[in-house]
Design an enzyme around this catalytic site. Sequence first.
Site, PDB file in Angstrom:
ATOM      1  N   SER A  84       0.791  -1.230   0.000  1.00 31.14           N
ATOM      2  CA  SER A  84       0.000   0.000   0.000  1.00 31.14           C
ATOM      3  C   SER A  84       0.826   1.285   0.000  1.00 31.14           C
ATOM      4  O   SER A  84       0.368   2.301  -0.502  1.00 31.14           O
ATOM      5  CB  SER A  84      -0.974  -0.002   1.171  1.00 31.14           C
ATOM      6  OG  SER A  84      -0.297  -0.229   2.385  1.00 31.14           O
TER       7      SER A  84
ATOM      8  N   HIS B 135      -5.438  -3.078  -3.011  1.00 32.64           N
ATOM      9  CA  HIS B 135      -5.114  -2.147  -4.092  1.00 32.64           C
ATOM     10  C   HIS B 135      -5.082  -2.804  -5.463  1.00 32.64           C
ATOM     11  O   HIS B 135      -4.889  -2.125  -6.465  1.00 32.64           O
ATOM     12  CB  HIS B 135      -3.775  -1.464  -3.807  1.00 32.64           C
ATOM     13  CG  HIS B 135      -3.783  -0.684  -2.532  1.00 32.64           C
ATOM     14  ND1 HIS B 135      -4.266   0.607  -2.461  1.00 32.64           N
ATOM     15  CD2 HIS B 135      -3.442  -1.036  -1.268  1.00 32.64           C
ATOM     16  CE1 HIS B 135      -4.181   1.024  -1.202  1.00 32.64           C
ATOM     17  NE2 HIS B 135      -3.686   0.041  -0.464  1.00 32.64           N
TER      18      HIS B 135
ATOM     19  N   LYS C 187     -11.694   1.308  -2.030  1.00 31.80           N
ATOM     20  CA  LYS C 187     -10.653   1.805  -2.932  1.00 31.80           C
ATOM     21  C   LYS C 187     -11.186   1.812  -4.364  1.00 31.80           C
ATOM     22  O   LYS C 187     -12.042   2.631  -4.659  1.00 31.80           O
ATOM     23  CB  LYS C 187      -9.385   1.000  -2.704  1.00 31.80           C
ATOM     24  CG  LYS C 187      -8.819   1.439  -1.345  1.00 31.80           C
ATOM     25  CD  LYS C 187      -7.818   0.581  -0.700  1.00 31.80           C
ATOM     26  CE  LYS C 187      -7.479   1.222   0.659  1.00 31.80           C
ATOM     27  NZ  LYS C 187      -7.026   0.279   1.639  1.00 31.80           N
TER      28      LYS C 187
HETATM   29  C1  LIG Z   1      -6.882   0.235   3.051  1.00 35.01           C
HETATM   30  C2  LIG Z   1      -6.295  -1.076   3.386  1.00 35.01           C
HETATM   31  C3  LIG Z   1      -6.874  -1.879   4.362  1.00 35.01           C
HETATM   32  C4  LIG Z   1      -7.994  -1.405   5.242  1.00 35.01           C
HETATM   33  O1  LIG Z   1      -9.182  -1.323   4.571  1.00 35.01           O
HETATM   34  P1  LIG Z   1     -10.336  -0.344   5.140  1.00 35.01           P
HETATM   35  O2  LIG Z   1     -11.560  -0.789   4.471  1.00 35.01           O
HETATM   36  O3  LIG Z   1      -9.902   1.039   4.787  1.00 35.01           O
HETATM   37  O4  LIG Z   1     -10.365  -0.559   6.626  1.00 35.01           O
HETATM   38  C5  LIG Z   1      -6.353  -3.144   4.549  1.00 35.01           C
HETATM   39  N1  LIG Z   1      -5.280  -3.571   3.835  1.00 35.01           N
HETATM   40  C6  LIG Z   1      -4.679  -2.800   2.917  1.00 35.01           C
HETATM   41  C7  LIG Z   1      -3.509  -3.323   2.166  1.00 35.01           C
HETATM   42  C8  LIG Z   1      -5.164  -1.524   2.674  1.00 35.01           C
HETATM   43  O5  LIG Z   1      -4.557  -0.746   1.795  1.00 35.01           O
END
Ligand SMILES: *Cc1c(COP(=O)(O)O)cnc(C)c1O
Length: 397
Positions: free
Chosen positions: A187, A215, A247
């Site tokens: 991330s 992602h 996302k």
């Molecule tokens: C954003 C993210 C999360 C958390 O997800 P949310 O729905 O924002 O709580 C978990 N793992 C990764 C790799 C992320 O980028």
Amino acid sequence: MRYNAPKLLNFHKLTVFMYLPELETLKAQGLYRSRQIIDDKTVVNFCSNDYLGLAKNETVIAAFKNAADIYGVGSTSAHLICGHSNAHHALEEELAEFTGRERALLFSTGYMANLGSIAALAKSTFLSFKKEGFVFEDKLNHASLLDGALSSDATLKRYPHVDLKQLEKLLTSVSGKKLIVTDGIFSMDGDVAPLRELAELAKQHAALLMVDDAHGFGVLGKTGGGLVEQLNLTQIDVPILMGTLGKAFGTFGAFIAGSETLIETLIQSARTYIYTTALPPAIAQATRASLKIVIAQTWRREKLHSLITQFKTGAMQLNLPLMPSDSPIQPLLIGDSFRATQMSLQLLELGFLVSAIRPPTVQKNKARLRITLSALHEPDDISRLLESLHCLNKLEN
Ligand SMILES: *Cc1c(COP(=O)(O)O)cnc(C)c1O
């Protein structure tokens, strides 16, 4: 870091917290975090995770509004009480089909999906981890994956970033039940996990493999099925697959996809599933609309990838400190936390929203500008961002 209990002061009828020395230290180190109220009408946003531009998509918004008329706003309870609507259920079935897995299970956030699943798997009869279980994690895994292992009964072993040799050593050094956990696209770095090799290693060591493709979904693969689609990895190769909906899907929430047994195990034992309110059903309906777009509108992925190429090519020509990434996460390595924050502010003045990512989110001296691209950007936005970055870079050198 532990804070001492804050001391309360009564000051002109206002109750205020005393500044803690720890907070001052963070400021002195350039690591103090504060929030910005975002108005992306006046700036070009280069830090959202809305990779396909679906958060403000008309069709998705319409699905959300219609569903709110039908279902109301809140889900009113946890899934296992009375919060599980036909909207949630239909979305789960569609996500299972989309990912090529037997079942999918919705969680209210990705953080909770990771936290609850890893802890549950380490405890459950499914793995009967108890004390003789081990969770192996890449050092750069998302905080929620690390927290999941830390809150479990298993022993956490971290391996250096994408270092399969070290992972193999660790796998060989212990005996017991084993679970390997990795980000799909990392991330804060934007690089991709060597998933095929990890799946192979997992097989050799009779370990389970969990991939968090927060992602990758929407971005990679022919239909947006993420890294597992791109690499053609089945439920047997990657038995525990996690994705987020906040996302590329542009909505909110998350899911775990895998076998019938996996999902039933999680329903019985994942505490972050059992003891929390279900997502609003309208969010589930909006996500169903968004999923259709993710699959069908391949132009969004194509445009995104062409913008990524444009950015990378331009940044290389300008000698900007690019990191090795082919994903929409294109960090520029700055190093110093103050400098990263300063550049982020300078970019804001120039009309670009770019976030500075500092320790402890990333390692010491690895502060960076985390630039993220979206199918909503235009080639001209990229060119103007590159020009501005070039100017700031020249001023510095
Ligand atoms: C954003 C993210 C999360 C958390 O997800 P949310 O729905 O924002 O709580 C978990 N793992 C990764 C790799 C992320 O980028």
